[in-house]
Each structure stands twice: as structure tokens, then as C-alpha cells.
Design a protein around this motif. Structure first.
Motif, PDB file in Angstrom:
ATOM      1  N   GLY A  69       0.808  -1.209   0.000  1.00 62.93           N
ATOM      2  CA  GLY A  69       0.000   0.000   0.000  1.00 62.93           C
ATOM      3  C   GLY A  69       0.841   1.259   0.000  1.00 62.93           C
ATOM      4  O   GLY A  69       2.058   1.249  -0.208  1.00 62.93           O
ATOM      5  N   THR A  70       0.173   2.384   0.255  1.00 63.63           N
ATOM      6  CA  THR A  70       0.833   3.678   0.342  1.00 63.63           C
ATOM      7  C   THR A  70       1.072   4.022   1.805  1.00 63.63           C
ATOM      8  O   THR A  70       0.138   3.974   2.620  1.00 63.63           O
ATOM      9  N   TYR A  71       2.302   4.361   2.124  1.00 63.78           N
ATOM     10  CA  TYR A  71       2.677   4.735   3.483  1.00 63.78           C
ATOM     11  C   TYR A  71       3.194   6.168   3.486  1.00 63.78           C
ATOM     12  O   TYR A  71       3.669   6.674   2.465  1.00 63.78           O
ATOM     13  N   VAL A  72       3.130   6.807   4.644  1.00 63.26           N
ATOM     14  CA  VAL A  72       3.565   8.196   4.777  1.00 63.26           C
ATOM     15  C   VAL A  72       4.583   8.321   5.900  1.00 63.26           C
ATOM     16  O   VAL A  72       4.326   7.891   7.029  1.00 63.26           O
ATOM     17  N   ASP A  73       5.748   8.883   5.570  1.00 61.10           N
ATOM     18  CA  ASP A  73       6.707   9.323   6.577  1.00 61.10           C
ATOM     19  C   ASP A  73       6.504  10.828   6.678  1.00 61.10           C
ATOM     20  O   ASP A  73       7.008  11.593   5.857  1.00 61.10           O
ATOM     21  N   ALA A  74       5.741  11.241   7.688  1.00 61.90           N
ATOM     22  CA  ALA A  74       5.297  12.632   7.764  1.00 61.90           C
ATOM     23  C   ALA A  74       6.399  13.593   8.182  1.00 61.90           C
ATOM     24  O   ALA A  74       6.227  14.806   8.070  1.00 61.90           O
ATOM     25  N   THR A  75       7.523  13.072   8.665  1.00 59.09           N
ATOM     26  CA  THR A  75       8.653  13.907   9.090  1.00 59.09           C
ATOM     27  C   THR A  75       9.928  13.220   8.632  1.00 59.09           C
ATOM     28  O   THR A  75      10.563  12.502   9.409  1.00 59.09           O
ATOM     29  N   PHE A  76      10.350  13.451   7.399  1.00 55.04           N
ATOM     30  CA  PHE A  76      11.457  12.711   6.796  1.00 55.04           C
ATOM     31  C   PHE A  76      12.759  12.855   7.570  1.00 55.04           C
ATOM     32  O   PHE A  76      13.476  11.888   7.784  1.00 55.04           O
TER      33      PHE A  76
ATOM     34  N   ARG B 259      -8.689  10.940   8.248  1.00 56.35           N
ATOM     35  CA  ARG B 259      -9.320  10.992   6.927  1.00 56.35           C
ATOM     36  C   ARG B 259      -8.576  10.150   5.899  1.00 56.35           C
ATOM     37  O   ARG B 259      -9.199   9.526   5.039  1.00 56.35           O
ATOM     38  N   VAL B 260      -7.248  10.126   5.977  1.00 55.89           N
ATOM     39  CA  VAL B 260      -6.490   9.461   4.913  1.00 55.89           C
ATOM     40  C   VAL B 260      -6.194   7.996   5.198  1.00 55.89           C
ATOM     41  O   VAL B 260      -5.917   7.227   4.268  1.00 55.89           O
ATOM     42  N   LEU B 261      -6.244   7.575   6.475  1.00 56.00           N
ATOM     43  CA  LEU B 261      -5.960   6.178   6.785  1.00 56.00           C
ATOM     44  C   LEU B 261      -7.108   5.280   6.342  1.00 56.00           C
ATOM     45  O   LEU B 261      -8.275   5.571   6.585  1.00 56.00           O
ATOM     46  N   GLN B 262      -6.771   4.181   5.736  1.00 58.22           N
ATOM     47  CA  GLN B 262      -7.772   3.184   5.361  1.00 58.22           C
ATOM     48  C   GLN B 262      -8.050   2.282   6.563  1.00 58.22           C
ATOM     49  O   GLN B 262      -7.256   2.236   7.506  1.00 58.22           O
ATOM     50  N   PRO B 263      -9.175   1.584   6.601  1.00 61.17           N
ATOM     51  CA  PRO B 263      -9.449   0.675   7.715  1.00 61.17           C
ATOM     52  C   PRO B 263      -8.306  -0.316   7.907  1.00 61.17           C
ATOM     53  O   PRO B 263      -7.801  -0.901   6.939  1.00 61.17           O
TER      54      PRO B 263
ATOM     55  N   HIS C  29       7.965  19.213  -0.074  1.00 62.89           N
ATOM     56  CA  HIS C  29       8.555  20.263   0.753  1.00 62.89           C
ATOM     57  C   HIS C  29       7.433  21.066   1.406  1.00 62.89           C
ATOM     58  O   HIS C  29       7.111  22.192   0.999  1.00 62.89           O
ATOM     59  N   GLU C  30       6.851  20.473   2.430  1.00 60.72           N
ATOM     60  CA  GLU C  30       5.786  21.131   3.187  1.00 60.72           C
ATOM     61  C   GLU C  30       5.581  20.382   4.493  1.00 60.72           C
ATOM     62  O   GLU C  30       6.014  19.241   4.652  1.00 60.72           O
ATOM     63  N   GLY C  31       4.927  21.047   5.439  1.00 60.53           N
ATOM     64  CA  GLY C  31       4.673  20.443   6.735  1.00 60.53           C
ATOM     65  C   GLY C  31       3.647  19.339   6.657  1.00 60.53           C
ATOM     66  O   GLY C  31       2.853  19.253   5.723  1.00 60.53           O
ATOM     67  N   PHE C  32       3.650  18.492   7.691  1.00 62.79           N
ATOM     68  CA  PHE C  32       2.763  17.327   7.635  1.00 62.79           C
ATOM     69  C   PHE C  32       1.288  17.652   7.859  1.00 62.79           C
ATOM     70  O   PHE C  32       0.439  16.783   7.742  1.00 62.79           O
ATOM     71  N   ALA C  33       0.978  18.898   8.155  1.00 58.76           N
ATOM     72  CA  ALA C  33      -0.435  19.283   8.190  1.00 58.76           C
ATOM     73  C   ALA C  33      -1.076  19.124   6.811  1.00 58.76           C
ATOM     74  O   ALA C  33      -2.295  18.992   6.693  1.00 58.76           O
ATOM     75  N   HIS C  34      -0.243  19.137   5.751  1.00 59.44           N
ATOM     76  CA  HIS C  34      -0.730  18.970   4.385  1.00 59.44           C
ATOM     77  C   HIS C  34      -1.062  17.521   4.069  1.00 59.44           C
ATOM     78  O   HIS C  34      -1.476  17.214   2.947  1.00 59.44           O
ATOM     79  N   LEU C  35      -0.900  16.652   5.044  1.00 62.41           N
ATOM     80  CA  LEU C  35      -1.285  15.255   4.889  1.00 62.41           C
ATOM     81  C   LEU C  35      -2.738  15.118   4.428  1.00 62.41           C
ATOM     82  O   LEU C  35      -3.094  14.219   3.668  1.00 62.41           O
ATOM     83  N   GLY C  36      -3.572  16.041   4.865  1.00 62.71           N
ATOM     84  CA  GLY C  36      -4.992  15.990   4.521  1.00 62.71           C
ATOM     85  C   GLY C  36      -5.283  16.180   3.044  1.00 62.71           C
ATOM     86  O   GLY C  36      -6.415  15.958   2.603  1.00 62.71           O
ATOM     87  N   GLN C  37      -4.280  16.590   2.257  1.00 64.11           N
ATOM     88  CA  GLN C  37      -4.478  16.754   0.821  1.00 64.11           C
ATOM     89  C   GLN C  37      -4.496  15.412   0.085  1.00 64.11           C
ATOM     90  O   GLN C  37      -4.881  15.355  -1.080  1.00 64.11           O
TER      91      GLN C  37
ATOM     92  N   ALA D 274      -5.783  11.565  -0.754  1.00 67.89           N
ATOM     93  CA  ALA D 274      -7.142  11.057  -0.936  1.00 67.89           C
ATOM     94  C   ALA D 274      -7.637  10.355   0.324  1.00 67.89           C
ATOM     95  O   ALA D 274      -6.853   9.692   1.022  1.00 67.89           O
ATOM     96  N   PRO D 275      -8.920  10.474   0.636  1.00 71.35           N
ATOM     97  CA  PRO D 275      -9.471   9.796   1.813  1.00 71.35           C
ATOM     98  C   PRO D 275      -9.262   8.282   1.731  1.00 71.35           C
ATOM     99  O   PRO D 275      -9.369   7.681   0.658  1.00 71.35           O
TER     100      PRO D 275
END
Length: 312
Positions: free
Chosen positions: A33-40, A232-236, A84-92, A94-95
Motif C-alpha cells: 500500500g501507500t505509506y507516509v513518513d510525515a517527518t522525513f 481521513r487518509v488512513l484506510q481501515p 517540501h511542506e509540513g505534515f499538516a498537508h497530509l490531509g491533501q 485522498a481519503p
């Protein structure tokens, strides 16, 4: 890329294992799947994650620091991308599109150890403290215009400093007498003169520097936004893993998980069915003695793990 200032990733294996959850790491079809490292940061978690992802997997990283972005350019993996942006942009994103979100909060060792960044009272350098040096005002610029009450509130609220008032008065008095404070050494010396007592082994400026860094980068506000976005972005079944380094951060994370790990009742509609829980708390993990001995900066770390439930 200058490797003069090195970084040791905290809870490296524990964080990646918790993020991947029940995925069979020996199965080529797992972790696709798709994973996020919100603070590289310097990419410790990202590199290990990439080594565990299937070929169909994807890793999206976020970071505000231009130096971290430059470091990420060395990762030549088509499954990896960085913003190149803060992790608050995580909400951009897809749900329900993400299988796991990792947030490693705080400041990286290269940021602390580089005097030019102005994060540490241990080195003399410009009083900056911005995570993103391409935008916003530095601590020195803010202190040049803030009044006593504003400065005291920041030191008290974000540093939990009981001498916030005397420190703020000393800063403004110094500004009126000799001009604005521009270096970390000046600030540390001034704070030391205003703080009458301190815990053994702690520099008098510790809490004030923490407070200014958190404030100038809006760290706690952005953390709350990122946590909300993660729902919002995490899947079940997707995992949320957050590593914090001081009580203010951990309190926000703990409260967020606890609030969303219980059913919510609407008092205005007492007979309506409750809204189902949206997270399931999994674990609270701290570094072991061996890791702390090898990396003393890990001693205050707390990692909390939660899982997105099936509820919409």
C-alpha cells in the motif's frame, strides 16, 4: 550533501514494525500500500520502510526543512516521493488511501548540532529556529517586536517555565537598552541570569529554547492538524505511529488517540446510536536501555501506536 552533522533515528525498527502491523515482511505481496513518513528528517525511517515495502508499495514523505529535502534527493527509488511542506498537508491526500502514517516529532540532530540553525543554546549562532528557512520569521525577528506579555505567554505555555515572567522582562529590557537579541549565546546568557533555580543537570535555557522553537514553527497546532488529517487518509486497518519527545506533544497524541478510541454520544440526540470508535489503541513503547545508552537523545521518546477501525 554535507554529512558533518549525523542523525541517529530513534526507535527505528520498532516504528517500522508497528507501522506495517500484521504484514508478512517476508511476503512479496505484503506492504504493497501507500505509506507516509510525515517527518522525513534524514530518512532513517524512510529507508528502512522502503526496504520492507513490496514493489507495488509507495512511500510519500513530508518535511519543511530544505536540508532534509536535499538529503531526500539521494533516494533514487521510484516508489518514493517527498513534499517540501509540513505534515499538516497530509490531509491533501485522498481519503482512505493510506496504509500507515508515521510521525517522528521534534528536532533532528543535524538541526540541533548545526550552529547556523540556531536551535541550541550549546553553540553560538543566529537566533533563527525555523524548520523551514525559506519562509516565516525567525525567533530573533519575533522577539524584536513582541511585548512582555506575549513573550511570557509563549515561554510559559510552550516551555512550562515557571520563570516565564522574569525571562520576558529581561528580554524586553535588554532590547530597550542595547537593541534586539540576535544570537543564541546572548539569549542563553540572558535567560541564565533570570532563572534562579533549575533541575540538576538541566541548562537554565532549556525550556525557553524549547518554547520559542515550538512557537515559531507552530508545532503543536500543526501536530493537531496532522492527527486530524490522519483519520481521513488512513484506510481501515491502517496504522498511526507517533514518536514524541516532550510532554506537550505526547499529551496531544495521547488525548487524540483516547478520544477517537471510544464511542461518541451526541447529547443533543440522546436516543441516537453512538458514533463508533475510529481508532484502536495498540501500544505505548519507549526506547530500551541499550538504545538510550547508545543515543542519549532517545531517553525522552515515547511512541504511541493506533489502528484505524472499520468505522467510516
Amino acid at each position: 550533501m554535507d554529512n558533518q552533522w549525523q542523525h541517529t533515528t530513534v526507535l527505528l525498527n520498532e516504528a517500522v514494525a508497528s507501522l506495517l502491523g500484521a504484514a508478512d515482511l517476508g511476503n512479496a505481496d505484503a506492504a504493497a500500500g501507500t505509506y507516509v513518513d510525515a517527518t522525513f528528517g534524514r530518512g532513517g525511517h524512510s529507508r528502512l520502510l522502503l526496504s520492507r515495502l513490496a514493489q507495488a508499495g509507495r512511500l510519500v514523505a513530508f518535511d519543511k526543512d530544505p536540508e532534509a529535502i536535499a538529503c531526500a534527493q539521494a533516494i533514487a527509488d521510484p516508489r518514493f516521493s517527498i513534499r517540501h511542506e509540513g505534515f499538516a498537508h497530509l490531509g491533501q491526500m485522498a481519503p482512505a488511501s493510506v496504509a500507515g502514517v508515521l510521525m517522528d516529532l521534534g528536532v533532528s540532530s543535524p538541526q540541533i548540532d548545526n550552529p547556523g540553525r540556531g536551535f541550541s543554546f550549546r553553540f553560538d549562532g543566529p537566533l533563527d529556529m525555523r524548520m523551514d528557512t525559506t519562509r516565516g520569521e525567525s525567533v530573533a525577528q519575533w522577539l524584536a517586536g513582541a511585548d512582555v506579555q506575549q513573550i511570557a505567554e509563549v515561554i510559559r505555555d510552550y516551555g512550562e517555565e515557571r520563570f516565564a515572567g522574569p525571562i520576558a522582562k529581561a528580554i524586553v529590557a535588554r532590547r530597550q537598552e542595547r537593541g534586539a537579541i540576535s544570537s543564541t549565546a546572548e539569549l542563553a546568557e540572558l535567560v541564565a541570569g533570570a532563572v534562579k533555580t533549575r533541575e540538576p543537570g538541566q541548562n537554565p535555557a532549556t525550556r525557553t529554547f524549547q518554547a520559542f522553537r515550538i512557537f515559531i514553527n507552530a508545532e503543536l497546532e500543526e501536530l493537531q492538524q496532522a492527527l486530524d488529517a490522519s483519520l481521513r487518509v488512513l484506510q481501515p486497518g491502517g496504522r498511526l505511529v507517533v514518536i514524541s519527545f516532550h510532554s506537550l506533544e505526547d499529551r496531544i497524541v495521547k488525548t487524540f488517540i483516547a478520544h477517537n478510541a471510544r464511542e461518541a454520544f451526541d447529547r443533543r440526540a440522546p436516543f441516537a446510536p453512538p458514533k463508533p470508535m475510529r481508532l484502536r489503541a495498540i501500544a505505548r513503547i519507549k526506547p530500551g536501555a541499550n538504545e538510550i545508552a547508545a543515543n542519549p537523545r532517545a531517553r525522552s521518546a515515547v511512541m504511541r501506536v493506533a489502528e484505524r477501525t472499520e468505522a467510516a
